[in-house]
Enzyme design. Structure first.
Site, PDB file in Angstrom:
ATOM      1  N   ARG A 118     -12.928 -28.648  11.964  1.00 36.11           N
ATOM      2  CA  ARG A 118     -13.439 -27.280  12.020  1.00 36.11           C
ATOM      3  C   ARG A 118     -13.091 -26.692  13.393  1.00 36.11           C
ATOM      4  NH1 ARG A 118     -19.162 -24.948  13.546  1.00 36.11           N
ATOM      5  NH2 ARG A 118     -18.849 -22.841  12.783  1.00 36.11           N
TER       6      ARG A 118
ATOM      7  N   HIS B 165     -17.723 -17.634   9.718  1.00 40.01           N
ATOM      8  CA  HIS B 165     -18.188 -18.192   8.433  1.00 40.01           C
ATOM      9  C   HIS B 165     -17.098 -18.096   7.363  1.00 40.01           C
ATOM     10  CE1 HIS B 165     -22.594 -17.032   9.590  1.00 40.01           C
ATOM     11  NE2 HIS B 165     -22.395 -18.309   9.861  1.00 40.01           N
TER      12      HIS B 165
ATOM     13  N   GLU C 143     -19.236 -26.137   3.554  1.00 43.76           N
ATOM     14  CA  GLU C 143     -18.110 -25.887   4.455  1.00 43.76           C
ATOM     15  C   GLU C 143     -17.277 -27.146   4.673  1.00 43.76           C
ATOM     16  OE1 GLU C 143     -21.216 -23.772   6.751  1.00 43.76           O
ATOM     17  OE2 GLU C 143     -19.553 -22.662   7.624  1.00 43.76           O
TER      18      GLU C 143
END
Ligand code: ADP
Length: 399
Positions: free
Chosen positions: A91, A180, A385
């Site tokens: 990420r 996001h 996610e």
């Protein structure tokens, strides 16, 4: 195929190992207090008890090493050799204008992450440290960077250019990026699958409502607008972030309220939002409880939050010339029927009719919560996610 997903913060490292054929999580864990005293790893192999390991974790390389040791452990590990891990998906918070999609890590990709340090000073350096540590300790494994910003790169200029001198955009990259993105992309894919159509068939408003909150207008699978901006401070009133406000408040509070200039950013990011309004908490469960007990400022904070979300839904329906579906996700969006009800009250003019009983019965699972005659479908779609990062990583290394 096994994919390891890594999310590095400045003092923490979270990870999950996915088996991609089944999308199952094989193991997950969290290294805390990197670079501080009392570091530890909490690791869990699916179906087993948690294992707590304390040790010296002075930096991100040590954190990756302790994670690898746990993954290889004969008792609670999930692989016998690192060769069994086909890729690592990282990420990365900010990818700036050049990161239009997830990318295999190269020197150029690292440069992109580095260029965005000033946009995300708490996150990007840690994200890059995690990538470097994994490269060092797993040199044969491909690394993929998945950016929180890239899903929003399809926005048109009228959505991302601010009303300030254009040179600030040209010279400093000051524009809306949005965050996001990994969650909004996942919600887009899941909402379409749930409704039995393709993302290309949908005008969707994705509402990620958690501690940090943002909305995305997704037309035919592509993001056309989102509420967060250059940084995650813009948009909705959030747990502790102010969201939108008159920018001249900044100089006004420095001058009149004696808030030191150096602390303004912290003030607006950590002491504002529903916490600042209510004086009670940033946690919506606490606010709902306090409001039920008669606390007027807690109620005001909830009302402001719901009003904010509703206003953005109206704006995004206009931005897309209509809306086919509204999806609620993240801690608050998935769990609070009361908040969903408050946000949707009065949205019937858009064709969005909430079904009270359906809404009241849903927590943290995919479900339709609008009535059968609602032309705009209202959904709850739990976000994931980590799985989205694994899916992007899988797609990139399979290409
Ligand atoms: P983060 O942005 O930290 O990932 P989450 O998506 O986990 O946040 O959402 C956290 C927020 O969700 C908290 O404010 C919490 O109060 C809220 N939340 C979680 N469960 C509920 C619930 N049952 N009712 C109301 N709010 C909830």
């Amino acid at each position: 195929m096994k994919i390891l997903v890594v999310n590095c913060g400045s003092s923490s490292l979270k990870y999950q190992v996915f088996e991609m054929t089944t999308k199952e999580v094989l193991a997950k864990g969290l290294v805390e207090r990197i670079g501080l005293t009392g570091s530890s790893l909490s690791h869990r192999r699916e179906g087993r008890d948690k294992t707590e390991i304390s040790g010296d974790v002075p930096n991100h390389t040590a954190a990756v090493r302790i994670m690898i040791d746990a993954l290889l452990h004969p008792e609670y590990g999930v692989v016998r050799s690192l060769d069994e891990i086909d890729a690592v998906g990282h990420r990365v918070v900010h990818g700036g204008p050049r990161a239009v999609q997830s990318m295999l890590v190269t020197d150029e990709v690292k440069e992109i992450i580095h260029e965005c340090f000033s946009f995300a000073p708490l996150h990007n350096p840690a994200n890059l440290a995690g990538i470097n540590a994994c490269e060092q300790l797993m040199p044969a494994t491909p690394q993929v960077a998945v950016f929180d910003t890239s899903f929003h790169q399809t926005m048109p200029p009228e959505a991302y250019i601010y009303g300030i001198p254009y040179e600030l955009y040209e010279n400093y990259g000051i524009r809306r990026y949005g965050f996001h993105g990994t969650s909004h992309k996942f919600i887009t894919l899941r909402a379409a699958a749930f409704l039995g159509c393709e993302p290309a068939d949908l005008k969707l408003i994705s509402c990620h409502l958690g501690n940090g909150s943002s909305l995305a207008a997704v037309r035919h699978g592509q993001c056309v607008d989102t509420s967060m901006g250059l940084t995650p401070l813009e948009g909705l009133v959030m747990g502790t972030r102010s969201g939108n406000m008159d920018p001249s408040i900044v100089s006004y509070i420095i001058e009149k309220a004696n808030i030191p200039e150096a602390q303004v950013n912290d003030y607006l990011n950590k002491k504002s939002g529903v916490l600042g309004i209510s004086g009670v908490s940033s946690d919506f469960r606490d606010l709902e409880e306090a409001a039920a007990g008669g606390n007027k400022r807690a109620q005001l904070a909830l009302d402001i939050f719901a009003y904010n979300v509703k206003k953005f839904i109206g704006a995004y329906a206009a931005a897309m010339d209509g809306v086919d579906a509204i999806a609620f996700t993240a801690g608050l969006g998935e769990n609070s029927a009361a908040m969903r009800g408050q946000i949707c009250a009065g949205l019937e003019f858009l064709g969005a009719r909430l079904d009270k009983a359906r809404n009241g019965a849903v927590r943290s699972r995919e479900a339709l919560i609008s009535s059968d005659d609602s032309t705009c479908k209202i959904l709850v779609v739990p976000t994931n996610e980590e799985l989205m990062i694994a899916m992007d990583t899988h797609e990139i290394i399979s290409a």
